[in-house]
Design an enzyme around this catalytic site. Structure first.
Site, PDB file in Angstrom:
ATOM      1  N   LYS A  88     -11.306   2.214  -8.291  1.00 19.60           N
ATOM      2  CA  LYS A  88     -10.056   2.530  -7.588  1.00 19.60           C
ATOM      3  C   LYS A  88     -10.096   2.029  -6.140  1.00 19.60           C
ATOM      4  O   LYS A  88      -9.140   1.418  -5.669  1.00 19.60           O
ATOM      5  CB  LYS A  88      -9.795   4.042  -7.636  1.00 19.60           C
ATOM      6  CG  LYS A  88      -9.526   4.567  -9.045  1.00 19.60           C
ATOM      7  CD  LYS A  88      -9.207   6.046  -9.056  1.00 19.60           C
ATOM      8  CE  LYS A  88     -10.425   6.911  -8.908  1.00 19.60           C
ATOM      9  NZ  LYS A  88     -11.336   6.841 -10.078  1.00 19.60           N
ATOM     10  N   THR A  89     -11.201   2.291  -5.459  1.00 16.48           N
ATOM     11  CA  THR A  89     -11.334   1.819  -4.072  1.00 16.48           C
ATOM     12  C   THR A  89     -11.379   0.295  -4.023  1.00 16.48           C
ATOM     13  O   THR A  89     -10.745  -0.333  -3.167  1.00 16.48           O
ATOM     14  CB  THR A  89     -12.613   2.398  -3.435  1.00 16.48           C
ATOM     15  OG1 THR A  89     -12.588   3.819  -3.524  1.00 16.48           O
ATOM     16  CG2 THR A  89     -12.710   1.990  -1.965  1.00 16.48           C
ATOM     17  N   ASP A 133      -8.933   8.468  -0.416  1.00 17.44           N
ATOM     18  CA  ASP A 133      -9.691   8.830  -1.617  1.00 17.44           C
ATOM     19  C   ASP A 133      -9.649  10.350  -1.794  1.00 17.44           C
ATOM     20  O   ASP A 133      -9.465  11.093  -0.828  1.00 17.44           O
ATOM     21  CB  ASP A 133     -11.133   8.347  -1.467  1.00 17.44           C
ATOM     22  CG  ASP A 133     -11.849   8.269  -2.809  1.00 17.44           C
ATOM     23  OD1 ASP A 133     -11.183   8.414  -3.851  1.00 17.44           O
ATOM     24  OD2 ASP A 133     -13.081   8.070  -2.802  1.00 17.44           O
ATOM     25  N   THR A 182      -9.432  11.717  -9.123  1.00 21.00           N
ATOM     26  CA  THR A 182      -9.951  11.920 -10.474  1.00 21.00           C
ATOM     27  C   THR A 182      -9.180  13.030 -11.174  1.00 21.00           C
ATOM     28  O   THR A 182      -9.397  13.278 -12.356  1.00 21.00           O
ATOM     29  CB  THR A 182     -11.449  12.302 -10.421  1.00 21.00           C
ATOM     30  OG1 THR A 182     -11.617  13.459  -9.598  1.00 21.00           O
ATOM     31  CG2 THR A 182     -12.267  11.152  -9.851  1.00 21.00           C
ATOM     32  N   ARG A 241     -19.468   1.122 -11.921  1.00 21.28           N
ATOM     33  CA  ARG A 241     -20.379   1.606 -10.874  1.00 21.28           C
ATOM     34  C   ARG A 241     -21.769   1.865 -11.452  1.00 21.28           C
ATOM     35  O   ARG A 241     -22.784   1.530 -10.843  1.00 21.28           O
ATOM     36  CB  ARG A 241     -19.831   2.880 -10.234  1.00 21.28           C
ATOM     37  CG  ARG A 241     -20.731   3.446  -9.129  1.00 21.28           C
ATOM     38  CD  ARG A 241     -20.177   4.753  -8.597  1.00 21.28           C
ATOM     39  NE  ARG A 241     -18.904   4.551  -7.935  1.00 21.28           N
ATOM     40  CZ  ARG A 241     -18.044   5.536  -7.637  1.00 21.28           C
ATOM     41  NH1 ARG A 241     -18.336   6.776  -7.985  1.00 21.28           N
ATOM     42  NH2 ARG A 241     -16.907   5.283  -7.019  1.00 21.28           N
TER      43      ARG A 241
END
Length: 363
Positions: A88-89, A133, A182, A241
């Site tokens: 997402k980032t 975030d 999330t 990740r």
């Protein structure tokens, strides 16, 4: 104000089954190591062409970005949601790069006081992107400040005290807010409704993760063949990740034990030593499933009970472990609690007993 660029347990696994490694000794450190900023910066894709996965979302965003350029207006506010580690980032950074504007990155817990969010908004320049975030953790005051800023590009300020209080509207540059969470359901309705574009990021396929791994390996000058990349991908919990973390650990193993090149055999050995099995489950995942099966007859059992028995925070269980176990069909959530599925019994090599106490057959 904080603006930035952005455990596994060591218990031995008993009764290991299909692909579950036996962790009698460990050749590699099993602690999760945080990547340094230089490494993160190097492997983060900068364009849509470099960004692997989320194909449907990328196509939608390309059209939206092109339309905003032709209209010469800022991009609509965007909300990305989904499990952690899916990019997402990174995607927010790609959007900023594709538009050609700067991006300021912060997180909701850092915006404790009104002046924190006001300071960021006042420092923005026209067309820039503000990325927040964990936006579901934004406090009520910060939300109230964001509402007029998102809709009309104004913020309401008050001056004076008691009867002399005055309210004034101060304009802020037109900007795009990108929120990541999330827990989309934890956002308040008024805040969620102010996002013009809302998208969920999906788990990655093994082929997509293999591409991510090969790209990262090339950047890091790590030698890896196709089968080695797929072996790591299959154990990466469908999350980029984790894949990028495992390739570093596997590369360390290959360098120390072999000639440095990662093959399927070497990847398997390295990940087995980390107690990561063929589905990507680690010690805690297996301990969670075994607890439900052996201590609570397969469930259902409440998450509070599991939290106490495992010594893990409820939020960690719900946000870190459950999404993948649910996605793989190893765990089921019911109104009465969590329940282990037949696939969980099969994976752990435990005989499944039906309601009549008979041994069930696996499909």
């Amino acid at each position: 104000m904080i603006i930035s660029d952005d455990n596994n347990k060591n218990n031995n696994h008993k009764g290991a089954s299909n692909g579950a490694p036996k962790c009698k000794s460990q050749d590699l450190e099993t602690k999760e190591l945080e990547f340094d900023k230089t490494y993160e910066k190097n492997i983060r894709p900068k364009t849509f062409d470099e960004y692997i996965g989320q194909s449907a979302l990328k196509e939608t965003l390309k059209i939206t970005i092109e339309a905003s350029k032709k209209r010469n207006i800022p991009l609509d506010h965007l909300l990305f949601y989904g499990p952690p580690g899916l990019g997402k980032t990174t995607l927010a950074g790609v959007i900023a790069n594709e538009i050609g504007v700067n991006i300021k990155i912060t997180s909701a817990p850092a915006l404790e006081r009104p002046r924190d969010i006001i300071g960021i908004l006042m420092s923005l320049k026209g067309g820039e992107i503000l990325f927040i975030d964990e936006i579901h953790r934004l406090n009520k005051v910060a939300e109230e400040i964001l509402y007029p800023a998102m809709e009309d590009f104004f913020i309401d300020l008050t001056t004076g005290k008691s009867q002399s209080v005055k309210t004034m509207r101060v304009p802020v540059p037109k900007f795009t807010l990108i929120g990541a969470t999330t827990k989309a359901g934890a956002l308040s309705g008024p805040l969620r409704d102010r996002f013009g574009i809302i998208h969920r990021l999906e788990f990655y396929t093994i082929d997509e993760l293999a591409q991510v791994i090969k790209r990262s390996a090339k950047i890091l000058n790590i030698k890896i063949d196709d089968n080695g990349a797929k072996e790591i991908a299959s154990r990466s919990r469908a999350t980029p990740r984790i894949a990028n973390r495992l390739i570093k650990r596997t590369a360390d193993y290959a360098l120390v034990k072999y000639d440095g090149k990662i093959t399927q055999k070497i990847a398997k050995e390295a990940l087995d030593s980390l107690c990561i099995d063929n589905l990507g489950l680690d010690n805690t995942d297996r301990a969670l499933l075994e607890l439900i099966i052996k201590n609570y007859d397969g469930g259902p059992v409440g998450v509070e009970t599991l939290s106490v028995a495992l010594g893990e925070d409820i939020r960690t269980i719900e946000d870190v472990y459950e999404p993948f176990l649910l996605q793989k069909g190893l765990l089921a959530r019911t109104n009465r609690g969590r329940r282990a599925t037949k696939l969980a019994y099969q994976h752990l090599g435990i005989k499944y007993l039906d309601q009549n106490g008979q041994i069930g057959l696996f499909d």
